[in-house]
Motif scaffolding. Sequence first.
Motif, PDB file in Angstrom:
ATOM      1  N   PRO A 153       9.685  24.602 -35.668  1.00  0.00           N
ATOM      2  CA  PRO A 153      10.964  24.599 -36.388  1.00  0.00           C
ATOM      3  C   PRO A 153      12.097  25.259 -35.624  1.00  0.00           C
ATOM      4  O   PRO A 153      13.256  24.860 -35.755  1.00  0.00           O
ATOM      5  CB  PRO A 153      10.630  25.353 -37.675  1.00  0.00           C
ATOM      6  N   LYS A 154      11.789  26.256 -34.799  1.00  0.00           N
ATOM      7  CA  LYS A 154      12.838  26.938 -34.043  1.00  0.00           C
ATOM      8  C   LYS A 154      13.433  26.052 -32.950  1.00  0.00           C
ATOM      9  O   LYS A 154      14.473  26.385 -32.360  1.00  0.00           O
ATOM     10  CB  LYS A 154      12.285  28.210 -33.401  1.00  0.00           C
ATOM     11  N   ASP A 155      12.801  24.905 -32.686  1.00  0.00           N
ATOM     12  CA  ASP A 155      13.277  23.989 -31.651  1.00  0.00           C
ATOM     13  C   ASP A 155      14.271  22.959 -32.190  1.00  0.00           C
ATOM     14  O   ASP A 155      14.920  22.258 -31.399  1.00  0.00           O
ATOM     15  CB  ASP A 155      12.102  23.229 -31.023  1.00  0.00           C
ATOM     16  N   VAL A 156      14.372  22.844 -33.515  1.00  0.00           N
ATOM     17  CA  VAL A 156      15.198  21.804 -34.122  1.00  0.00           C
ATOM     18  C   VAL A 156      16.058  22.407 -35.239  1.00  0.00           C
ATOM     19  O   VAL A 156      15.529  22.954 -36.213  1.00  0.00           O
ATOM     20  CB  VAL A 156      14.331  20.656 -34.694  1.00  0.00           C
ATOM     21  N   PHE A 157      17.372  22.279 -35.077  1.00  0.00           N
ATOM     22  CA  PHE A 157      18.310  22.783 -36.073  1.00  0.00           C
ATOM     23  C   PHE A 157      18.990  21.604 -36.762  1.00  0.00           C
ATOM     24  O   PHE A 157      19.439  20.668 -36.107  1.00  0.00           O
ATOM     25  CB  PHE A 157      19.383  23.653 -35.413  1.00  0.00           C
ATOM     26  N   VAL A 158      19.064  21.655 -38.086  1.00  0.00           N
ATOM     27  CA  VAL A 158      19.787  20.620 -38.824  1.00  0.00           C
ATOM     28  C   VAL A 158      21.214  21.111 -39.074  1.00  0.00           C
ATOM     29  O   VAL A 158      21.435  22.199 -39.594  1.00  0.00           O
ATOM     30  CB  VAL A 158      19.087  20.269 -40.158  1.00  0.00           C
ATOM     31  N   SER A 186      14.939  24.566 -38.970  1.00  0.00           N
ATOM     32  CA  SER A 186      15.940  25.626 -38.844  1.00  0.00           C
ATOM     33  C   SER A 186      17.319  25.111 -39.251  1.00  0.00           C
ATOM     34  O   SER A 186      17.600  23.905 -39.184  1.00  0.00           O
ATOM     35  CB  SER A 186      15.989  26.125 -37.392  1.00  0.00           C
ATOM     36  N   LEU A 187      18.172  26.029 -39.672  1.00  0.00           N
ATOM     37  CA  LEU A 187      19.532  25.682 -40.096  1.00  0.00           C
ATOM     38  C   LEU A 187      20.509  25.884 -38.949  1.00  0.00           C
ATOM     39  O   LEU A 187      20.489  26.920 -38.279  1.00  0.00           O
ATOM     40  CB  LEU A 187      19.961  26.542 -41.283  1.00  0.00           C
ATOM     41  N   GLY A 188      21.369  24.897 -38.732  1.00  0.00           N
ATOM     42  CA  GLY A 188      22.428  25.007 -37.732  1.00  0.00           C
ATOM     43  C   GLY A 188      23.773  25.010 -38.434  1.00  0.00           C
ATOM     44  O   GLY A 188      24.262  23.956 -38.867  1.00  0.00           O
ATOM     45  N   LEU A 189      24.367  26.195 -38.588  1.00  0.00           N
ATOM     46  CA  LEU A 189      25.629  26.321 -39.322  1.00  0.00           C
ATOM     47  C   LEU A 189      26.809  26.153 -38.365  1.00  0.00           C
ATOM     48  O   LEU A 189      27.030  26.977 -37.481  1.00  0.00           O
ATOM     49  CB  LEU A 189      25.705  27.678 -40.014  1.00  0.00           C
TER      50      LEU A 189
END
Length: 214
Positions: A153-158, A186-189
């Motif tokens: 999950p740490k490799d892909v941010f939405v 993971s969340l990409g803000l």
Amino acid sequence: GVPVLGTIFFPPNVYGGRRNWVDQLLRKDKNGQFIIGDKLIEIADYYGFDGWFINQETEGCSEKHAILMIEFLEYIKSKKPELIIVWYDSMAKDGNIAWQGELNENNIIYLVDEKSNKKRADAIFLDFRWQSLQREATIENTLQNMEKYSLEPKDVFVGMDLQASGFYTAINWPKLLNTDGTLKLSLGLYCPSWSYYDSKKIEEYWSKDEALWL
């Protein structure tokens, strides 16, 4: 203790992007070394930050650009493995700009070597289209490809675009949550600084910032 990244942004043509800027990034010297790649390593070392976020959204590129971009990513990681590289989901494997909103065969090549499973970048920031109601399987497709290439999950941010509306931004949370309420990815803000530039007084900023992160 928090990694800090610089940003390399090639804007869409309608916002002033020029293809020759991409050409300049990917230029090599007579020895086959990426000139700007070396400079990016030097800049990060000199100023003491941790890596680069690369967003190539300028139209007019070809498959040749995509191949060179992969070489560019590999070049930086080979010379400075600890430098963090985050790739934005914009340029597809044929060089065209085609935001996927999921991890698939069109963008995986910038994150992972499909043959060796060796990572070319440390993470990918998926475009905001992941939450489209017309494309129900974006998260499932992403998770399947993550499993295929042993990604975490740490490799892909939405991506979540907070720039205009901050904590009023509509987000398709059901697509992201497991049945127990935990996140699948993971969340990409994008632009959580909204709380600052949308405020007229410091008190308003503190109030909005506190609400945004609670």
